[in-house]
Design a protein around this motif. Structure first.
Motif, short mmCIF file in Angstrom:
data_model
loop_
_atom_site.label_atom_id
_atom_site.label_comp_id
_atom_site.label_asym_id
_atom_site.label_seq_id
_atom_site.Cartn_x
_atom_site.Cartn_y
_atom_site.Cartn_z
N GLU A 44 0.90 -1.22 0.19
CA GLU A 44 -0.05 0.11 -0.03
C GLU A 44 0.88 1.20 -0.20
O GLU A 44 0.47 2.24 -0.69
N ALA A 45 2.06 1.27 0.97
CA ALA A 45 3.04 2.50 0.76
C ALA A 45 3.64 2.54 -0.56
O ALA A 45 3.62 3.80 -1.06
N GLU A 46 4.08 1.56 -1.12
CA GLU A 46 4.65 1.75 -2.45
C GLU A 46 3.69 2.12 -3.38
O GLU A 46 4.15 3.26 -4.19
N ASP A 47 2.53 1.76 -3.38
CA ASP A 47 1.52 2.12 -4.34
C ASP A 47 1.04 3.59 -4.32
O ASP A 47 0.98 4.29 -5.24
N ALA A 48 1.13 3.99 -3.06
CA ALA A 48 0.84 5.39 -2.54
C ALA A 48 1.96 6.46 -3.16
O ALA A 48 1.74 7.62 -3.72
N LEU A 49 3.30 5.94 -2.87
CA LEU A 49 4.37 6.72 -3.49
C LEU A 49 4.56 6.60 -5.08
O LEU A 49 5.04 7.77 -5.33
N ILE A 50 4.17 5.69 -5.49
CA ILE A 50 3.95 5.59 -7.12
C ILE A 50 3.18 6.51 -7.72
O ILE A 50 3.31 7.10 -8.56
N ALA A 51 1.98 6.49 -7.04
CA ALA A 51 0.78 7.50 -7.21
C ALA A 51 0.95 8.80 -7.34
O ALA A 51 0.43 9.69 -8.11
#
Length: 155
Positions: A101-108
């Motif tokens: 979830e953290a990785e996805d948020a940072l990519i977003a």
């Protein structure tokens, strides 16, 4: 009111987040690069004192089926060490998918890959702690349950 410290344990880095005094909002705090036990001990003693922490929540990396593996065992060993060091209660809370979830948020938000590594652990700690706060801050560890299988749900 004292705060709660949430930790996303890793063998090299530990992400940290802290609650507000009302225990409603988790805020990312830091990523600590682990060195040796003496320096880590000084760091965490200072951290719990500085932020007036009275409880520590450590993410428990469980398998999708709810089983504990080697990583969970290492997180528990770290938690026992931290409880003995600080004299504070340590609660383990399911952290499945917090790093994703953290990785996805940072990519977003468009963060470049080389910058994400440092922020991912801190953001994962925030997600873990927020999940714990949203669960009502249980004082004992909740039983692990398997995650629903999307294929089974369709049946």
């Amino acid at each position: 009111m004292p705060r709660i410290l949430g930790l996303d344990f890793g063998t090299k880095r530990v992400g940290a987040a802290v609650s507000d005094p009302r225990r409603m909002i988790a805020t990312p705090l830091e990523v600590h690069e682990r060195t040796d036990q003496a320096q880590d001990a000084r760091h965490y003693k200072h951290l719990v004192s500085e932020h007036e922490v009275d409880r520590i929540v450590i993410g428990l990396p469980l398998h999708t089926g709810g089983r504990e593996g080697t990583s969970a065992s290492k997180a528990r060993t770290f938690g026992t060490w931290l409880a003995n060091l600080t004299g504070l209660p340590v609660i383990y809370h399911d952290e499945r998918y917090t790093s994703s979830e953290a990785e996805d948020a940072l990519i977003a938000i468009g963060m470049k890959r080389h910058k994400r590594k440092g922020y991912r652990d801190m953001l994962a700690a925030q997600i873990l702690l927020q999940n714990y706060l949203d669960a009502g801050c249980p004082e004992t560890e909740l039983p692990a349950a398997p995650l629903a299988d999307p294929i089974e749900e369709e049946s």
